[in-house]
Design a protein around this motif. Structure first.
Motif, PDB file in Angstrom:
ATOM      1  N   ALA A   1      34.127  41.574  34.088  1.00  8.00           N
ATOM      2  CA  ALA A   1      34.947  40.487  33.538  1.00  8.00           C
ATOM      3  C   ALA A   1      36.302  40.456  34.236  1.00  8.00           C
ATOM      4  CB  ALA A   1      35.117  40.664  32.030  1.00  8.00           C
ATOM      5  N   ALA A   2      36.866  41.636  34.519  1.00  7.85           N
ATOM      6  CA  ALA A   2      38.145  41.698  35.232  1.00  7.85           C
ATOM      7  C   ALA A   2      37.995  41.166  36.650  1.00  7.85           C
ATOM      8  CB  ALA A   2      38.672  43.131  35.251  1.00  7.85           C
ATOM      9  N   VAL A   3      36.847  41.404  37.281  1.00  4.70           N
ATOM     10  CA  VAL A   3      36.593  40.854  38.613  1.00  4.70           C
ATOM     11  C   VAL A   3      36.555  39.332  38.540  1.00  4.70           C
ATOM     12  CG1 VAL A   3      34.865  40.653  40.467  1.00  4.70           C
ATOM     13  CG2 VAL A   3      35.476  42.895  39.571  1.00  4.70           C
ATOM     14  N   GLY A   4      35.940  38.783  37.510  1.00  3.80           N
ATOM     15  CA  GLY A   4      35.926  37.333  37.338  1.00  3.80           C
ATOM     16  C   GLY A   4      37.335  36.780  37.161  1.00  3.80           C
ATOM     17  N   ASP A   5      38.147  37.478  36.385  1.00  2.27           N
ATOM     18  CA  ASP A   5      39.541  37.059  36.212  1.00  2.27           C
ATOM     19  C   ASP A   5      40.298  37.140  37.527  1.00  2.27           C
ATOM     20  OD1 ASP A   5      39.000  36.739  33.519  1.00  2.27           O
ATOM     21  OD2 ASP A   5      39.962  38.630  32.921  1.00  2.27           O
ATOM     22  N   LEU A   6      40.025  38.192  38.287  1.00  5.37           N
ATOM     23  CA  LEU A   6      40.675  38.358  39.589  1.00  5.37           C
ATOM     24  C   LEU A   6      40.269  37.242  40.537  1.00  5.37           C
ATOM     25  CD1 LEU A   6      42.427  40.001  41.519  1.00  5.37           C
ATOM     26  CD2 LEU A   6      40.426  41.443  41.972  1.00  5.37           C
ATOM     27  N   ARG A   7      38.990  36.899  40.528  1.00  2.00           N
ATOM     28  CA  ARG A   7      38.488  35.816  41.389  1.00  2.00           C
ATOM     29  C   ARG A   7      39.183  34.494  41.043  1.00  2.00           C
ATOM     30  NH1 ARG A   7      34.103  36.186  44.468  1.00  2.00           N
ATOM     31  NH2 ARG A   7      33.135  37.827  43.237  1.00  2.00           N
ATOM     32  N   SER A   8      39.334  34.211  39.757  1.00  2.54           N
ATOM     33  CA  SER A   8      40.023  32.989  39.330  1.00  2.54           C
ATOM     34  C   SER A   8      41.487  33.001  39.742  1.00  2.54           C
ATOM     35  CB  SER A   8      39.930  32.836  37.813  1.00  2.54           C
ATOM     36  OG  SER A   8      38.599  32.666  37.411  1.00  2.54           O
ATOM     37  N   ALA A   9      42.136  34.153  39.585  1.00  4.28           N
ATOM     38  CA  ALA A   9      43.545  34.265  39.964  1.00  4.28           C
ATOM     39  C   ALA A   9      43.722  34.069  41.467  1.00  4.28           C
ATOM     40  CB  ALA A   9      44.096  35.620  39.532  1.00  4.28           C
ATOM     41  N   LEU A  10      42.789  34.599  42.245  1.00  4.96           N
ATOM     42  CA  LEU A  10      42.863  34.420  43.703  1.00  4.96           C
ATOM     43  C   LEU A  10      42.693  32.955  44.089  1.00  4.96           C
ATOM     44  CD1 LEU A  10      40.839  37.525  44.890  1.00  4.96           C
ATOM     45  CD2 LEU A  10      43.267  37.077  45.327  1.00  4.96           C
ATOM     46  N   ALA A  11      41.795  32.263  43.404  1.00  2.59           N
ATOM     47  CA  ALA A  11      41.564  30.843  43.705  1.00  2.59           C
ATOM     48  C   ALA A  11      42.829  30.029  43.447  1.00  2.59           C
ATOM     49  CB  ALA A  11      40.409  30.310  42.866  1.00  2.59           C
ATOM     50  N   ALA A  12      43.619  30.438  42.459  1.00  2.00           N
ATOM     51  CA  ALA A  12      44.836  29.706  42.113  1.00  2.00           C
ATOM     52  C   ALA A  12      46.063  30.188  42.882  1.00  2.00           C
ATOM     53  CB  ALA A  12      45.101  29.829  40.612  1.00  2.00           C
ATOM     54  N   ALA A  13      45.907  31.254  43.671  1.00  2.54           N
ATOM     55  CA  ALA A  13      47.062  31.866  44.327  1.00  2.54           C
ATOM     56  C   ALA A  13      47.541  31.118  45.567  1.00  2.54           C
ATOM     57  CB  ALA A  13      46.752  33.316  44.689  1.00  2.54           C
ATOM     58  N   GLY A  14      46.750  30.193  46.090  1.00  4.38           N
ATOM     59  CA  GLY A  14      47.166  29.418  47.261  1.00  4.38           C
ATOM     60  C   GLY A  14      47.318  30.248  48.518  1.00  4.38           C
ATOM     61  N   LEU A  15      46.419  31.195  48.717  1.00  5.13           N
ATOM     62  CA  LEU A  15      46.462  32.035  49.923  1.00  5.13           C
ATOM     63  C   LEU A  15      46.101  31.224  51.162  1.00  5.13           C
ATOM     64  CD1 LEU A  15      44.566  35.171  48.609  1.00  5.13           C
ATOM     65  CD2 LEU A  15      46.965  35.095  49.286  1.00  5.13           C
ATOM     66  N   PRO A  16      46.683  31.571  52.310  1.00  4.46           N
ATOM     67  CA  PRO A  16      46.239  30.953  53.562  1.00  4.46           C
ATOM     68  C   PRO A  16      44.753  31.280  53.791  1.00  4.46           C
ATOM     69  CG  PRO A  16      48.285  32.155  53.887  1.00  4.46           C
ATOM     70  CD  PRO A  16      47.796  32.480  52.498  1.00  4.46           C
TER      71      PRO A  16
ATOM     72  N   GLY B   1      46.818  45.521  49.275  1.00  2.00           N
ATOM     73  CA  GLY B   1      47.642  45.519  50.487  1.00  2.00           C
ATOM     74  C   GLY B   1      47.698  44.146  51.127  1.00  2.00           C
ATOM     75  N   LEU B   2      46.544  43.508  51.228  1.00  2.00           N
ATOM     76  CA  LEU B   2      46.465  42.155  51.788  1.00  2.00           C
ATOM     77  C   LEU B   2      47.296  41.184  50.958  1.00  2.00           C
ATOM     78  CD1 LEU B   2      43.350  40.345  53.053  1.00  2.00           C
ATOM     79  CD2 LEU B   2      44.656  39.305  51.235  1.00  2.00           C
ATOM     80  N   LEU B   3      47.159  41.262  49.647  1.00  2.14           N
ATOM     81  CA  LEU B   3      47.900  40.359  48.761  1.00  2.14           C
ATOM     82  C   LEU B   3      49.399  40.614  48.840  1.00  2.14           C
ATOM     83  CD1 LEU B   3      45.531  40.427  45.660  1.00  2.14           C
ATOM     84  CD2 LEU B   3      45.784  38.586  47.343  1.00  2.14           C
ATOM     85  N   GLY B   4      49.765  41.874  48.979  1.00  3.70           N
ATOM     86  CA  GLY B   4      51.182  42.210  49.114  1.00  3.70           C
ATOM     87  C   GLY B   4      51.772  41.654  50.400  1.00  3.70           C
ATOM     88  N   ARG B   5      51.050  41.822  51.505  1.00  2.00           N
ATOM     89  CA  ARG B   5      51.526  41.304  52.803  1.00  2.00           C
ATOM     90  C   ARG B   5      51.613  39.787  52.806  1.00  2.00           C
ATOM     91  NH1 ARG B   5      48.052  45.307  54.130  1.00  2.00           N
ATOM     92  NH2 ARG B   5      46.366  43.900  54.705  1.00  2.00           N
ATOM     93  N   ALA B   6      50.708  39.128  52.085  1.00  2.00           N
ATOM     94  CA  ALA B   6      50.698  37.665  52.026  1.00  2.00           C
ATOM     95  C   ALA B   6      51.716  37.129  51.027  1.00  2.00           C
ATOM     96  CB  ALA B   6      49.298  37.163  51.664  1.00  2.00           C
ATOM     97  N   GLY B   7      52.361  38.006  50.268  1.00  2.00           N
ATOM     98  CA  GLY B   7      53.341  37.577  49.278  1.00  2.00           C
ATOM     99  C   GLY B   7      52.729  37.136  47.958  1.00  2.00           C
ATOM    100  N   ALA B   8      51.416  37.224  47.848  1.00  2.00           N
ATOM    101  CA  ALA B   8      50.747  36.726  46.641  1.00  2.00           C
ATOM    102  C   ALA B   8      50.992  37.615  45.429  1.00  2.00           C
ATOM    103  CB  ALA B   8      49.244  36.583  46.890  1.00  2.00           C
ATOM    104  N   LEU B   9      51.125  38.920  45.636  1.00  2.00           N
ATOM    105  CA  LEU B   9      51.359  39.796  44.483  1.00  2.00           C
ATOM    106  C   LEU B   9      52.683  39.463  43.814  1.00  2.00           C
ATOM    107  CD1 LEU B   9      50.067  43.363  45.393  1.00  2.00           C
ATOM    108  CD2 LEU B   9      49.197  41.789  43.666  1.00  2.00           C
ATOM    109  N   ALA B  10      53.667  39.121  44.619  1.00  2.00           N
ATOM    110  CA  ALA B  10      54.965  38.750  44.047  1.00  2.00           C
ATOM    111  C   ALA B  10      54.919  37.340  43.455  1.00  2.00           C
ATOM    112  CB  ALA B  10      56.055  38.836  45.105  1.00  2.00           C
ATOM    113  N   ALA B  11      54.284  36.413  44.169  1.00  2.00           N
ATOM    114  CA  ALA B  11      54.276  35.013  43.748  1.00  2.00           C
ATOM    115  C   ALA B  11      53.372  34.760  42.544  1.00  2.00           C
ATOM    116  CB  ALA B  11      53.848  34.125  44.907  1.00  2.00           C
ATOM    117  N   ALA B  12      52.293  35.490  42.434  1.00  2.00           N
ATOM    118  CA  ALA B  12      51.323  35.247  41.358  1.00  2.00           C
ATOM    119  C   ALA B  12      51.023  36.529  40.584  1.00  2.00           C
ATOM    120  CB  ALA B  12      50.045  34.653  41.948  1.00  2.00           C
ATOM    121  N   ALA B  13      52.026  37.374  40.430  1.00  2.00           N
ATOM    122  CA  ALA B  13      51.828  38.663  39.755  1.00  2.00           C
ATOM    123  C   ALA B  13      51.296  38.491  38.336  1.00  2.00           C
ATOM    124  CB  ALA B  13      53.131  39.455  39.743  1.00  2.00           C
TER     125      ALA B  13
END
Length: 129
Positions: A39-54, A91-103
């Motif tokens: 269930a947490a993986v599903g939540d993570l997948r949804s959060a990634l979809a909304a994170a606007g990653l390149p 690490g990838l999310l941190g480098r892309a700024g997503a952890l800060a932007a969509a924490a």
């Protein structure tokens, strides 16, 4: 316990508490833990979809989540393998700024998964804001 004795239980705090005055068999307990992690993986997948990653980071993140999900669906998931993939993802999310932007959306499922990992999740927790 034999012969109708007294069964006293003090205060308990846990996700599930089973109070039994005799033998108890618990089947599929481990599977229940993976269900929460899935269930947490599903939540993570949804959060990634909304994170606007390149696009390149989005694809890499998707592959990592797919691998984590695949491992969790195995009869005996390898926690170290899951931890390694999640650490790479953090690490990838941190480098892309997503952890800060969509924490607010990304960190809770990662924390849940780190908790499921137990000691193998300590390095993941250290990567989170």
């Amino acid at each position: 316990m034999s012969g109708g004795g007294v069964f006293n239980i003090g205060s308990q705090q846990a996700g599930v508490v089973n109070n039994v005055a005799g033998d108890q068999t618990i089947g599929q307990l481990q599977a229940g833990l993976e269900v929460g992690a899935l269930a947490a993986v599903g939540d993570l997948r949804s959060a990634l979809a909304a994170a606007g990653l390149p696009e390149p980071e989005r694809r890499a993140a998707g592959r990592a989540v797919d691998e984590v999900e695949g491992e969790l669906r195995r009869p005996a998931p390898d926690r170290r393998r899951v931890a390694g993939r999640l650490e790479e993802l953090a690490g990838l999310l941190g480098r892309a700024g997503a952890l800060a932007a969509a924490a607010d959306r990304l960190v809770p499922p990662l924390q849940h998964l780190a908790g499921w990992l137990g000691p193998a999740g300590h390095a993941l927790l250290a990567l989170l804001p």
